[in-house]
Write an enzyme that holds these catalytic residues in place. Structure first.
Site, PDB file in Angstrom:
ATOM      1  N   LYS A  34       1.102  -0.963   0.041  1.00 12.35           N
ATOM      2  CA  LYS A  34      -0.344  -0.208  -0.172  1.00 12.35           C
ATOM      3  C   LYS A  34       0.553   0.838  -0.086  1.00 12.35           C
ATOM      4  O   LYS A  34       1.863   0.886   0.458  1.00 12.35           O
ATOM      5  CB  LYS A  34      -0.873  -0.318   1.022  1.00 12.35           C
ATOM      6  CG  LYS A  34      -1.768   1.335   1.594  1.00 12.35           C
ATOM      7  CD  LYS A  34      -2.935   1.055   2.571  1.00 12.35           C
ATOM      8  CE  LYS A  34      -3.840   0.090   2.337  1.00 12.35           C
ATOM      9  NZ  LYS A  34      -5.172  -0.378   3.339  1.00 12.35           N
ATOM     10  N   LYS A  92      -6.616  -5.106  -4.731  1.00 12.89           N
ATOM     11  CA  LYS A  92      -7.995  -4.763  -3.311  1.00 12.89           C
ATOM     12  C   LYS A  92      -8.624  -3.109  -4.084  1.00 12.89           C
ATOM     13  O   LYS A  92      -7.349  -2.352  -4.479  1.00 12.89           O
ATOM     14  CB  LYS A  92      -7.407  -4.061  -2.072  1.00 12.89           C
ATOM     15  CG  LYS A  92      -7.270  -5.600  -1.478  1.00 12.89           C
ATOM     16  CD  LYS A  92      -6.810  -5.333  -0.274  1.00 12.89           C
ATOM     17  CE  LYS A  92      -6.423  -4.163   0.068  1.00 12.89           C
ATOM     18  NZ  LYS A  92      -5.950  -4.619   1.570  1.00 12.89           N
TER      19      LYS A  92
HETATM   20  O1  LIG Z   1      -5.878  -3.222   4.545  1.00 11.62           O
HETATM   21  C1  LIG Z   1      -5.337  -2.453   5.988  1.00 11.62           C
HETATM   22  C2  LIG Z   1      -4.944  -1.156   6.069  1.00 11.62           C
HETATM   23  O2  LIG Z   1      -3.537  -0.955   5.082  1.00 11.62           O
HETATM   24  C3  LIG Z   1      -5.017  -0.988   6.943  1.00 11.62           C
HETATM   25  O3  LIG Z   1      -4.732   0.597   7.498  1.00 11.62           O
HETATM   26  P1  LIG Z   1      -5.159   1.097   9.192  1.00 11.62           P
HETATM   27  O4  LIG Z   1      -4.075  -0.159   9.819  1.00 11.62           O
HETATM   28  O5  LIG Z   1      -4.042   2.191   8.800  1.00 11.62           O
HETATM   29  O6  LIG Z   1      -6.283   2.195   8.579  1.00 11.62           O
END
Ligand SMILES: O=C[C@H](O)COP(=O)(O)O
Length: 250
Positions: A34, A92
């Protein structure tokens, strides 16, 4: 990969191969790629996905976000093919720009069809936002049915607003989150929960029996844009493993 892991699986979001290696010092079930700088489901560069796939053992799936997607079915389909080509086993997509069920279905079908044509083993995950009302998006409880109709493998419930205090459990009721998980199960999809989840949320969410719990912010020093720490990964991993064996092996 089975659609229904025996215990809740632990998904850790990373931004680089160095962070992936750090997370892999601990038991992680899915490495998620991500780019927090581009949003809640921000897309990384293709070479970053490839580099990360290169350091993650084959037995561990790599997922990749392709963005908080505007309503642009062609762009979304091409991005999904790009992510799969770069090495993502799961793709995703954040349903950001789709304002109606028809638009969401059209967007998801475009992506699902493209993956089926070019990377049939890659799984599509429809990303719903618990706080979709802030940008006029579709209700997260409508997403599992649309995802199933489009041929997705799973559904993620996340949050769009990642600022302090906007944690999934502060935005959605436990009842609604439970309904989301149940709807996924009824539609034959796996369910994933995320959204600035904290350590203390794990024992509250596991009884809902989600298939995956996803984390970024809680794994980092200084929040989701900070640096991933294997100590924090271990804390969450141990908690999920311990709590799952205590409550979820009926
Ligand atoms: O897919 C999961 C996400 O990366 C969650 O990120 P976060 O815990 O910063 O909201």
């Amino acid at each position: 990969m089975s659609s229904y892991p025996k215990r809740a699986a632990f998904l850790a979001s990373v931004v680089s191969k160095e962070e992936a290696a750090e997370a892999l010092k601990v038991q992680v079930d899915v490495i998620d790629v991500k780019n927090p700088a581009e949003g809640a489901l921000g897309a990384a560069l293709p070479e970053t996905i490839t580099e990360i796939r290169g350091v993650v053992p084959k037995a561990i799936p790599v997922s990749a976000a392709i963005g908080d997607m505007p309503y642009l079915p062609g762009t979304a389909a091409l991005a999904a093919v790009g992510a799969a080509c770069a090495g993502a086993d799961m793709v995703k997509i954040g349903l950001y720009g789709a304002k109606t069920s028809d638009e969401a279905l059209n967007l998801l079908c475009s992506v699902a069809n493209a993956l089926k044509m070019y990377f049939p083993t890659s799984l599509l995950v429809a990303g719903a936002y618990a706080d979709a009302q802030i940008f006029g998006g579709i209700n997260f409880l409508d997403v599992p049915a649309l995802a199933a109709k489009a041929g997705a493998a799973g559904c993620l419930l996340d949050t769009f607003d990642k600022s302090f205090g906007h944690n999934l459990l502060e935005i959605a009721s436990m009842e609604a989150i439970g309904d989301f998980v149940s709807a996924c199960r009824e539609w034959g999809l796996f369910s994933a929960l995320a959204g600035s989840l904290k350590l203390e949320d794990v024992p509250l969410l596991l009884p809902l029996r989600p298939d995956y719990l996803g984390f970024r912010g809680a794994l980092c020093e200084g929040g989701r844009s900070g640096k991933l720490s294997s100590r924090k990964v271990l804390e969450i991993s141990s908690l999920i493993a311990g709590e799952s064996s205590a409550c979820c092996h009926s």
